[in-house]
Design an enzyme around this catalytic site. Structure first.
Site, mmCIF file in Angstrom:
data_model
loop_
_atom_site.group_PDB
_atom_site.id
_atom_site.type_symbol
_atom_site.label_atom_id
_atom_site.label_comp_id
_atom_site.label_asym_id
_atom_site.label_seq_id
_atom_site.Cartn_x
_atom_site.Cartn_y
_atom_site.Cartn_z
ATOM 1 N N CYS B 118 -38.761 47.196 18.579
ATOM 2 C CA CYS B 118 -38.330 45.986 19.288
ATOM 3 C C CYS B 118 -37.054 45.557 18.583
ATOM 4 C CB CYS B 118 -39.365 44.877 19.234
ATOM 5 S SG CYS B 118 -38.730 43.319 19.896
ATOM 6 N N CYS B 121 -36.862 41.316 18.359
ATOM 7 C CA CYS B 121 -37.656 40.573 17.366
ATOM 8 C C CYS B 121 -38.789 41.460 16.846
ATOM 9 C CB CYS B 121 -38.170 39.271 17.944
ATOM 10 S SG CYS B 121 -38.998 39.391 19.532
ATOM 11 N N SER B 122 -39.964 41.388 17.489
ATOM 12 C CA SER B 122 -41.092 42.163 16.982
ATOM 13 C C SER B 122 -42.135 42.372 18.083
ATOM 14 C CB SER B 122 -41.722 41.448 15.786
ATOM 15 O OG SER B 122 -41.965 40.092 16.122
ATOM 16 N N CYS B 123 -41.710 42.479 19.351
ATOM 17 C CA CYS B 123 -42.655 42.667 20.450
ATOM 18 C C CYS B 123 -43.474 43.936 20.196
ATOM 19 C CB CYS B 123 -41.908 42.775 21.776
ATOM 20 S SG CYS B 123 -41.019 41.255 22.193
#
Lengths: 122, 215
Positions: B118, B121-123
């Site tokens: 991702c 961000c951090s999906c």
């Protein structure tokens, strides 16, 4: 000629390593729990959350903040605060007031006793 | 400067430290403030937050994804459903999650290796793989795996031949990915549970490739 082996940033995981705790600090878990719950219940959108978190991560990257979980969760907290402020779900002044009330409550409560919010209300 | 002033300053510092030792760290205090306001306004229930933390600390993890992969290896009809609409297919296990969003399964083959990131961000497909590992959230991985995927994979211990292409899938809030690794040789006749036990979390992100039939 000597071999050039630049340091590796990543590596295969050690199958025999003991399980690490899932969260380094309780507040790390609580930040994600709040964000996920607010997305699940439709109070904030998944894309707004991702965009806001991404923006905070970029701030850390620009500032060369340490590339650690602590930095990540601090960015997640800032993102959640900002998104809730923008959407007026929790305006920043309300949050700051509540933070100060809790701080007073902690300071007014003797060690070993449960901390109640009312103890910080002036 | 008199020694009396110095003493007072030390004493004050000690009193200050003592008082502040009762306070949680600043981020914890802000989280507590946020949570108490959200609960007070009826936007979240504390029981829901406690249940979430318990579930992600104990129950929800990559074993879920491993079961899905193992079933896909054993059941061609399920695999077809998974490749067609992964978000729907995982409901057969009850693994769906709103925050996981839409899900796409991507299959490794001899000629293609898939890896997920991702960049924003951090999906991550939390309801299927649990919490993302620290390196997945790190800026270094998010930047480098796009720029130099083969090198990053090599650091993870993944050796790819020149005839194996690498495809990097960039997750978003709306669409996340599950890599379906190749079933290793020597696992013929294995049950779903046996197969699931050899599927690693990293293989479902794509930073592991060759699974081992024997441990």
């Amino acid at each position: 000629m000597s071999a050039c082996n630049p340091p590796r940033e990543f590596g295969p995981e050690d199958d025999l390593a003991p399980n690490a705790p899932k969260f380094g600090e309780a507040w790390h878990a609580q930040v994600l729990a709040m964000a996920d719950t607010l997305v699940t219940t439709g109070q904030i959108s998944a894309s707004d959350w991702a965009e806001t978190l991404g923006a905070e991560r970029r701030v850390d990257e620009i500032n060369n903040a340490p590339d650690t979980e602590e930095t990540y969760y601090a960015a997640a907290l800032r993102a959640l605060e900002r998104l809730l402020d923008i959407t007026a779900i929790v305006p920043k002044p309300d949050l700051n007031d509540r933070r100060d009330t809790w701080a007073r409550a902690y300071l007014a409560t003797p060690h070993g006793q449960p901390v109640e919010l009312t103890a910080g209300k002036s | 400067m008199t020694s009396g002033t110095s003493f007072d300053r030390d004493k004050l510092a000690k009193i200050h430290d003592h008082l502040h030792s009762h306070l949680p760290p600043e981020p914890a205090l802000r989280v507590k403030a946020l949570e108490s306001l959200l609960v007070e306004r009826g936007l979240v229930a504390s029981e829901t937050l406690d249940a979430w933390v318990d579930a992600y600390s104990e129950d929800i993890g990559p074993k879920r994804g491993a079961q899905v992969v193992a079933r896909a290896w054993l059941d061609v009809d399920f695999k077809a459903r998974l490749m067609d609409d992964a978000a729907k297919a995982i409901t057969e296990f009850g693994f769906e999650g709103k925050a996981t969003g839409d899900l796409k399964a991507v299959e490794n083959t001899d000629s293609q290796h898939n890896v997920v990131v991702c960049t924003l961000c951090s999906c991550y497909p939390f309801s299927l793989l649990g919490l993302s590992p620290a390196w997945y959230k790190a800026s270094a991985y998010r930047a480098r795996v796009v720029r130099e995927p083969r090198k990053v994979l090599e650091e993870f211990g993944v050796e790819l031949g020149e005839d194996t292409a690498v495809r990097v899938w960039d997750s978003t809030a709306e669409l996340r990915y599950l890599v379906v690794p190749q079933r290793p040789a020597g696992t013929e006749g294995w049950t779903q549970e046996q197969l699931a036990a050899i599927v690693t979390r990293n293989s479902m992100i794509g930073t592991d490739r060759v699974l081992k039939a024997g441990s």
